[in-house]
Every structure is written in C-alpha cells, then in structure tokens.
Design a protein around this motif. Structure first.
Motif, PDB file in Angstrom:
ATOM      1  N   ASP A 200      50.502  19.259  30.008  1.00 37.80           N
ATOM      2  CA  ASP A 200      51.141  19.492  28.715  1.00 37.80           C
ATOM      3  C   ASP A 200      50.245  18.850  27.673  1.00 37.80           C
ATOM      4  OD1 ASP A 200      52.624  19.283  26.340  1.00 37.80           O
ATOM      5  OD2 ASP A 200      54.528  19.067  27.395  1.00 37.80           O
ATOM      6  N   GLY A 201      49.484  19.677  26.959  1.00 37.17           N
ATOM      7  CA  GLY A 201      48.520  19.153  26.011  1.00 37.17           C
ATOM      8  C   GLY A 201      49.112  18.289  24.934  1.00 37.17           C
ATOM      9  N   VAL A 202      50.328  18.617  24.501  1.00 34.59           N
ATOM     10  CA  VAL A 202      50.965  17.817  23.451  1.00 34.59           C
ATOM     11  C   VAL A 202      51.197  16.393  23.945  1.00 34.59           C
ATOM     12  CG1 VAL A 202      53.020  17.566  22.005  1.00 34.59           C
ATOM     13  CG2 VAL A 202      52.006  19.833  22.363  1.00 34.59           C
ATOM     14  N   GLU A 203      51.650  16.260  25.185  1.00 35.48           N
ATOM     15  CA  GLU A 203      51.867  14.918  25.743  1.00 35.48           C
ATOM     16  C   GLU A 203      50.536  14.202  25.944  1.00 35.48           C
ATOM     17  OE1 GLU A 203      54.777  13.442  26.003  1.00 35.48           O
ATOM     18  OE2 GLU A 203      55.598  15.278  25.132  1.00 35.48           O
ATOM     19  N   LEU A 204      49.541  14.916  26.453  1.00 39.31           N
ATOM     20  CA  LEU A 204      48.232  14.299  26.674  1.00 39.31           C
ATOM     21  C   LEU A 204      47.590  13.870  25.360  1.00 39.31           C
ATOM     22  CD1 LEU A 204      46.853  16.760  29.376  1.00 39.31           C
ATOM     23  CD2 LEU A 204      47.324  14.330  29.714  1.00 39.31           C
ATOM     24  N   PRO A 209      43.724  10.660  19.765  1.00 33.67           N
ATOM     25  CA  PRO A 209      43.579  11.310  18.454  1.00 33.67           C
ATOM     26  C   PRO A 209      42.460  12.338  18.370  1.00 33.67           C
ATOM     27  CG  PRO A 209      42.954   8.977  18.345  1.00 33.67           C
ATOM     28  CD  PRO A 209      43.563   9.192  19.681  1.00 33.67           C
ATOM     29  N   ASN A 210      41.569  12.384  19.353  1.00 33.57           N
ATOM     30  CA  ASN A 210      40.503  13.403  19.327  1.00 33.57           C
ATOM     31  C   ASN A 210      40.883  14.652  20.122  1.00 33.57           C
ATOM     32  OD1 ASN A 210      40.260  12.042  21.842  1.00 33.57           O
ATOM     33  ND2 ASN A 210      38.134  12.715  22.044  1.00 33.57           N
ATOM     34  N   VAL A 211      42.176  14.807  20.421  1.00 31.53           N
ATOM     35  CA  VAL A 211      42.666  15.985  21.132  1.00 31.53           C
ATOM     36  C   VAL A 211      43.581  16.781  20.209  1.00 31.53           C
ATOM     37  CG1 VAL A 211      44.129  16.802  23.032  1.00 31.53           C
ATOM     38  CG2 VAL A 211      42.500  14.940  23.423  1.00 31.53           C
ATOM     39  N   VAL A 212      43.325  18.082  20.120  1.00 33.62           N
ATOM     40  CA  VAL A 212      44.207  18.983  19.378  1.00 33.62           C
ATOM     41  C   VAL A 212      44.608  20.114  20.313  1.00 33.62           C
ATOM     42  CG1 VAL A 212      42.284  20.321  18.424  1.00 33.62           C
ATOM     43  CG2 VAL A 212      44.495  20.350  17.279  1.00 33.62           C
ATOM     44  N   VAL A 213      45.859  20.534  20.226  1.00 35.50           N
ATOM     45  CA  VAL A 213      46.411  21.548  21.122  1.00 35.50           C
ATOM     46  C   VAL A 213      46.707  22.816  20.335  1.00 35.50           C
ATOM     47  CG1 VAL A 213      48.302  22.101  22.708  1.00 35.50           C
ATOM     48  CG2 VAL A 213      47.424  19.761  22.564  1.00 35.50           C
ATOM     49  N   LEU A 214      46.340  23.952  20.901  1.00 34.66           N
ATOM     50  CA  LEU A 214      46.656  25.246  20.299  1.00 34.66           C
ATOM     51  C   LEU A 214      47.668  25.981  21.172  1.00 34.66           C
ATOM     52  CD1 LEU A 214      43.139  26.614  19.239  1.00 34.66           C
ATOM     53  CD2 LEU A 214      44.766  25.282  17.881  1.00 34.66           C
TER      54      LEU A 214
END
Length: 358
Positions: A200-204, A209-214
């Motif tokens: 789950d990208g949102v949780e990860l 802060p250098n992670v954005v989920v689409l």
C-alpha cells in the motif's frame, strides 16, 4: 520562415492507445466493462448542467474527500487529468536539464519514456527479471548522481506482476532521499497478494517524504472517459505539482463523478472481486493450453510471446477480439465480461493457435 520547434520532438513516439474496430470485442485498453456506479452517473448528469461554469481549479472538494478516504491531510493530495498527467508533471518538477535521469523498469507503462523526453530529461530503463517482475536490486544499483525521479509501476503495466510490501520497503530505503520515487498504483484495487505482503503505497509513503503515490479513477472506478487521477505525497511535492498543473484540466464532471464514486466504493470492491475471478479463470485456461502467463495482480493478463506478438495480435483481431501487442515483448489482454473472455479463449486455446503460439 516557419516557427522553430524543438528538434528532439521528432524522435518522441506518440502515445498509441488500444485499437478500436466496429463490432470487435475490445480487450486492448484496460478499460472496465462496467459503467460508472449509479451514484456517479447521477453526479455526472447534475454536474453537466453546470458545464457553462469553470471547475474548481484546486479541486478542493475532491481533494478533501480523498484525504478523508486515505487518512491523510488535504495538503498531501493533488489531482490531475488522469494519473498520466501527473506522471508528466512529476518529471517537470524534478528535472530541468537533459542530464537529469528518470529511472524505470522496462517493459513498463508506455508513457514513462514519452513524458521523460517531453520533460527534456534522460530515460534510464532497467530490464524486468526473468519472471517479468521489477528487478528492484538492479534499479537501486542504476541510481546515479543524475537520477532525479524513479517510476515503479506496481502492479506493472503491461505484465501485471507485482512486488510485495517487504521487498518494496527495502527498495525505498535503499534509494537516496534526494530522489523522488513514484509508486504508480493505477491497478491497486485489483491487488490480491497475501494481506501481510500486500503493498500500500500510501502507508509506505507516510514516513518517507521522497515517496509519492499515484492512483486513478480510470480503471476500477470505471471513469476512464472522464480523466481523473490523484497523487498522495509530502506537502512540498504536492505544492510543486499544483504549480505546474494546467489550470482547470480536471473538469467539473470528472470531479463530481470521482467524489460520488468514493462514496460508493464498497459497491466498487464487489465489482473488482468479480473481475479477479474472471482473471484467474482466463489465466488458468491459457496455462492449460500451453501458454506462459505470469501471475497477474491487475485487470489484464500478459502473454510473453516475443517476436510472435504482432502476429498473435493480428490473428486475434481477425477472430473478432482486439488485444494489445507490445513490440517484440508480448501481448496484453484485458479482462472483459465473461462472454468476451470466452470468445478470446475460444480463439487462443484452439489447438492450431495454441500449437503455434503456446
């Protein structure tokens, strides 16, 4: 004298959508065969009556609804004209010179090399593993001082494969914090990995802060024709995205339909379960016929047919079913309604066809 256009645009391939042909079954574009949810259809009709007015450029109501749904602040959410528009905007906010590098697996989403070149940056492609999954170790090793952005399509389009949460977390922590990592989860709703390893990208991204989920409303939500996607990330990234956002590009009807779809999301999950059941049925039938078909966590299956891909695609079209060949790599087949899938299987598993391509 004609106007001067960037000379490098001549080398940029146009994005090629899935084929259409009157009367043919279309399994080429990863569309859902389900129409918009009833609540969304009602919202579409009501919003259309106000089409003479500009939409909310900040998409305030939609961003607030997404923030509530995801358990984040509104400042963590941006919306775009489909998630592909956000891909291009992410290149714009991170890259400013031809030496800047955008890293992604290949084969993966066909738009990545295009938006990279449009953004005047350099694409760095890392081959998938022999199992057609992202080779995250090789991708981490490919990072240089010039790397600005990394796309990780998970589940991957067009192979349908996915990496698990633990492996993905190790990769995220191995990448320098100065590099923005995009977890493209357009097919997130179709994931059925073990709950303990379901990414789950949102949780990860909550602690990175250098992670954005689409994610997008085009696939499972059945709103491909309205173009609404969203990004979830650090407020600094979201602020930058909103600076390069094309004004009013997420229209009023799309915003209203997306909000209504979020409110009716439990009905949506029932529909994805139906599709996943069909996905497994199609895959098992193809495997039994002798094809190699990697496990899929998306709304399509992948046939790694290599140089025979185009020939298979033409033969399928002649049988009345449009699928999507990808160069000399393979063929992607969207999961449709049961009768559509059955017509494709009738073609693909026929003894003569299976003997030639399986």
């Amino acid at each position: 004298m004609s106007a001067k256009i960037r000379p490098d645009l001549d080398s940029i391939p146009a994005y090629v959508p899935g084929r259409n042909h009157p009367g043919a079954i279309k399994l080429a574009s990863n569309e859902t065969t389900f129409g918009p949810l009833p609540a969304a259809a009602k919202a579409i009709a009501e919003a259309a009556e106000l089409a003479n007015r500009y939409p909310d450029n900040q998409a305030t109501e939609l961003r607030a609804a997404l923030a509530d749904f995801l358990g984040v602040a509104t400042a963590n959410v941006a919306v775009g004209c489909g998630s592909v528009a956000l891909c291009q905007e992410l290149v714009q906010i991170t890259c400013g010179a031809p030496t800047d590098e955008v890293l992604f697996a290949w084969r993966s989403f066909e738009a990545y090399p295009i938006v990279t070149q449009v953004g005047n940056a350099t694409a760095v492609q890392v081959p998938l593993t022999s199992e057609l999954v992202h080779d995250l170790d090789a991708m981490a090793a490919a990072v240089t001082e010039h790397t600005k952005l990394i796309f990780v399509c998970n589940p991957n389009n067009p192979t349908g494969t996915a990496v698990g949460k633990q492996q993905l977390a190790r990769f995220l922590d191995a990448i320098p914090k100065r590099v923005l990592i995009v977890l493209d989860e357009a097919y997130y709703e179709y994931l059925r990995l073990n709950p303990q390893d379901r990414p789950d990208g949102v949780e990860l991204g909550r602690t990175r802060p250098n992670v954005v989920v689409l994610r997008t409303f085009s696939k499972a939500y059945g709103l491909a024709g309205l173009r609404a996607g969203y990004a979830v990330g650090d407020p600094a990234v979201i602020t930058a995205l909103m600076k390069v956002h094309i004004p009013f590009s997420v229209n009023r009807v799309a915003q209203a339909a997306a909000i209504a779809s979020l409110e009716a999301r439990h009905e949506l999950l029932d529909r994805t379960d139906t599709l996943v059941t069909e996905r497994e049925r199609v895959r098992e039938a193809l495997l039994a016929a002798g094809y190699r078909v990697p496990p899929s966590e998306s709304n399509f299956v992948w046939l790694p047919l290599g140089t025979r891909s185009a020939e298979f695609g033409e033969a399928s079209a002649a049988a009345g079913v449009l699928v999507r060949p990808y160069g000399a790599d393979g063929v992607r087949v969207t999961i449709g309604d049961p009768h559509e899938n059955e017509q494709f299987l009738h073609f693909a598993t026929a003894p003569a066809v299976a003997a030639q391509f399986g």
